[in-house]
Motif scaffolding. Structure first.
Motif, PDB file in Angstrom:
ATOM      1  N   ASP A 176       0.843  -1.202   0.000  1.00 40.98           N
ATOM      2  CA  ASP A 176       0.000   0.000   0.000  1.00 40.98           C
ATOM      3  C   ASP A 176       0.878   1.252   0.000  1.00 40.98           C
ATOM      4  O   ASP A 176       1.553   1.556   0.987  1.00 40.98           O
ATOM      5  N   PHE A 177       0.833   1.989  -1.123  1.00 40.78           N
ATOM      6  CA  PHE A 177       1.600   3.231  -1.241  1.00 40.78           C
ATOM      7  C   PHE A 177       0.704   4.469  -1.165  1.00 40.78           C
ATOM      8  O   PHE A 177       1.111   5.549  -1.588  1.00 40.78           O
ATOM      9  N   ASP A 234       5.279  12.395   3.734  1.00 38.54           N
ATOM     10  CA  ASP A 234       5.836  13.523   2.984  1.00 38.54           C
ATOM     11  C   ASP A 234       5.977  13.219   1.501  1.00 38.54           C
ATOM     12  O   ASP A 234       5.905  14.124   0.664  1.00 38.54           O
ATOM     13  N   ILE A 235       6.166  11.965   1.157  1.00 34.14           N
ATOM     14  CA  ILE A 235       6.392  11.606  -0.243  1.00 34.14           C
ATOM     15  C   ILE A 235       5.170  11.917  -1.105  1.00 34.14           C
ATOM     16  O   ILE A 235       5.319  12.372  -2.251  1.00 34.14           O
ATOM     17  N   ILE A 236       3.962  11.683  -0.597  1.00 37.59           N
ATOM     18  CA  ILE A 236       2.778  11.936  -1.421  1.00 37.59           C
ATOM     19  C   ILE A 236       2.196  13.325  -1.175  1.00 37.59           C
ATOM     20  O   ILE A 236       1.114  13.643  -1.684  1.00 37.59           O
ATOM     21  N   ASP A 237       2.896  14.160  -0.430  1.00 36.01           N
ATOM     22  CA  ASP A 237       2.388  15.498  -0.134  1.00 36.01           C
ATOM     23  C   ASP A 237       3.296  16.592  -0.702  1.00 36.01           C
ATOM     24  O   ASP A 237       3.250  17.733  -0.265  1.00 36.01           O
ATOM     25  N   TYR A 263       9.160  14.068  -6.796  1.00 38.61           N
ATOM     26  CA  TYR A 263       8.262  12.928  -6.944  1.00 38.61           C
ATOM     27  C   TYR A 263       6.998  13.225  -7.749  1.00 38.61           C
ATOM     28  O   TYR A 263       6.420  12.322  -8.346  1.00 38.61           O
ATOM     29  N   TRP A 264       6.521  14.471  -7.758  1.00 40.02           N
ATOM     30  CA  TRP A 264       5.207  14.771  -8.343  1.00 40.02           C
ATOM     31  C   TRP A 264       5.267  15.908  -9.360  1.00 40.02           C
ATOM     32  O   TRP A 264       4.909  17.043  -9.067  1.00 40.02           O
ATOM     33  N   ASN A 286       5.413   3.878   6.833  1.00 40.71           N
ATOM     34  CA  ASN A 286       4.167   3.356   6.258  1.00 40.71           C
ATOM     35  C   ASN A 286       4.207   3.276   4.738  1.00 40.71           C
ATOM     36  O   ASN A 286       3.203   2.957   4.096  1.00 40.71           O
ATOM     37  N   PHE A 287       5.342   3.563   4.133  1.00 38.33           N
ATOM     38  CA  PHE A 287       5.473   3.553   2.676  1.00 38.33           C
ATOM     39  C   PHE A 287       5.567   2.109   2.179  1.00 38.33           C
ATOM     40  O   PHE A 287       6.509   1.396   2.475  1.00 38.33           O
ATOM     41  N   GLY A 288       4.566   1.684   1.419  1.00 39.48           N
ATOM     42  CA  GLY A 288       4.563   0.316   0.917  1.00 39.48           C
ATOM     43  C   GLY A 288       4.222  -0.711   1.974  1.00 39.48           C
ATOM     44  O   GLY A 288       4.572  -1.892   1.835  1.00 39.48           O
TER      45      GLY A 288
END
Length: 317
Positions: free
Chosen positions: A209-210, A215-218, A226-227, A256-258
């Motif tokens: 679950d990614f 911080d990576i998805i924000d 990353y984005w 919680n990454f992956g």
């Protein structure tokens, strides 16, 4: 296997673990449909007798919008029908021409097209991320009427069965969604549908679950890492995803990454995800206000260009 998000970001050459040697990227542009992916997978299972492990993307918002479609068969009669549909239709001819043109302009394809990885030029700014609320509403990429289709779970179960028949291990992974996309889905009332998708996958097989908040998805300011675009991430993120799935954790990966979700921990994982969401909402009142404003403008009938120009004029981009 997966959508363009995977085709453009997962470089098989970074897989160095002996168990997964000789990897290739089999993702397809414009396809997140498990019926279609399953059909191609069956072909690969027959064609590659050395295949031992497949990783299949679950593009959450796209799966909600696109129920499992008709199965594609790789037989002579179907090949003839496909040939006719491609060469006897204007749209098919147009797509073929565009494909050849794009491939000819990609310098990487000259030497390494065999692995299926086709990176694209990345935007150097976060304009797409900044404008995601307007984009979602005006282009209907996420609709409040979207629902989790149970046929997705049926198609995923068939994929697992096909892999088991050939002695191949099958793993699923929920690809990253930017926090603003997640909030768009939540604002439109789709959170229960996203949870339904996660429960279905966790019930079938352990799934990476990614989509958990970190911080990576924000990323929304500073240099693009990353984005570069709200619905497509960069190879740098694909690199981290691949390493997480083969068990190579690096210092820049959040805990919680992956994270694996499965039957025994899915409810605890969903509870943690909801908590992360609520904390994010509390910490980003400006995003909440922009989403509400975007919906008001959309209901008033203002065009996508009008609202975008107004936000850019306001600054902060």
């Amino acid at each position: 296997m997966g959508s363009s998000r995977i085709k453009q970001t997962i470089d098989p050459r970074i897989v160095t673990h002996p168990t997964f040697a000789s990897a290739y990227n089999a993702a397809m542009n414009g396809s997140a449909d498990y019926g279609e992916i399953g059909s191609y997978l069956r072909y690969y299972l027959r064609a590659d007798k050395k295949l031992r492990h497949v990783f299949i993307e679950a593009f959450a918002t796209s799966l909600l919008a696109t129920p499992a479609g008709p199965t594609i068969q790789f037989e002579l009669t179907n090949d003839i029908a496909d040939f006719a549909s491609v060469f006897l239709s204007i749209s098919g001819l147009s797509s073929a021409i565009q494909t050849v043109w794009l491939n000819s302009r990609n310098p990487r394809l000259g030497s390494s097209s065999e692995d299926g990885f086709v990176p694209v030029a990345l935007s150097s700014n976060h304009l797409s991320v900044r404008n995601v609320f307007n984009f979602v509403l005006h282009n209907a990429v996420i609709r409040s009427t979207n629902r989790f289709d149970p046929r997705i779970a049926v198609a995923a179960r068939a994929i697992i069965a096909d892999c088991e028949t050939h002695g191949v291990k099958c793993s699923f992974f929920l690809s990253p969604l930017h926090t603003d996309v997640l909030f768009s889905a939540y604002h439109l009332g789709l959170w229960p549908e996203l949870e339904g998708l996660k429960r279905a996958l966790a019930d079938l097989a352990p799934t990476y679950d990614f989509t958990r908040y970190n911080d990576i998805i924000d990323e929304r300011s500073g240099p693009v890492v990353y984005w570069p675009e709200a619905f497509h991430f960069a190879p740098a993120l694909g690199d981290l995803m691949t390493k997480a799935m083969i068990g190579v954790r690096t210092p820049n990966m959040p805990a919680n990454f992956g994270a694996l979700i499965e039957r025994d921990n899915i409810e605890a994982s969903l509870a943690a995800w909801r908590g992360e969401r609520d904390r994010w909402i509390a910490q980003h009142p400006d995003s909440v206000a922009r989403m509400k404003k975007a919906e008001e403008n959309f209901q008033r009938g203002l065009s996508f260009k009008t609202v975008t120009d107004a936000e850019m004029a306001a600054g902060g981009w």
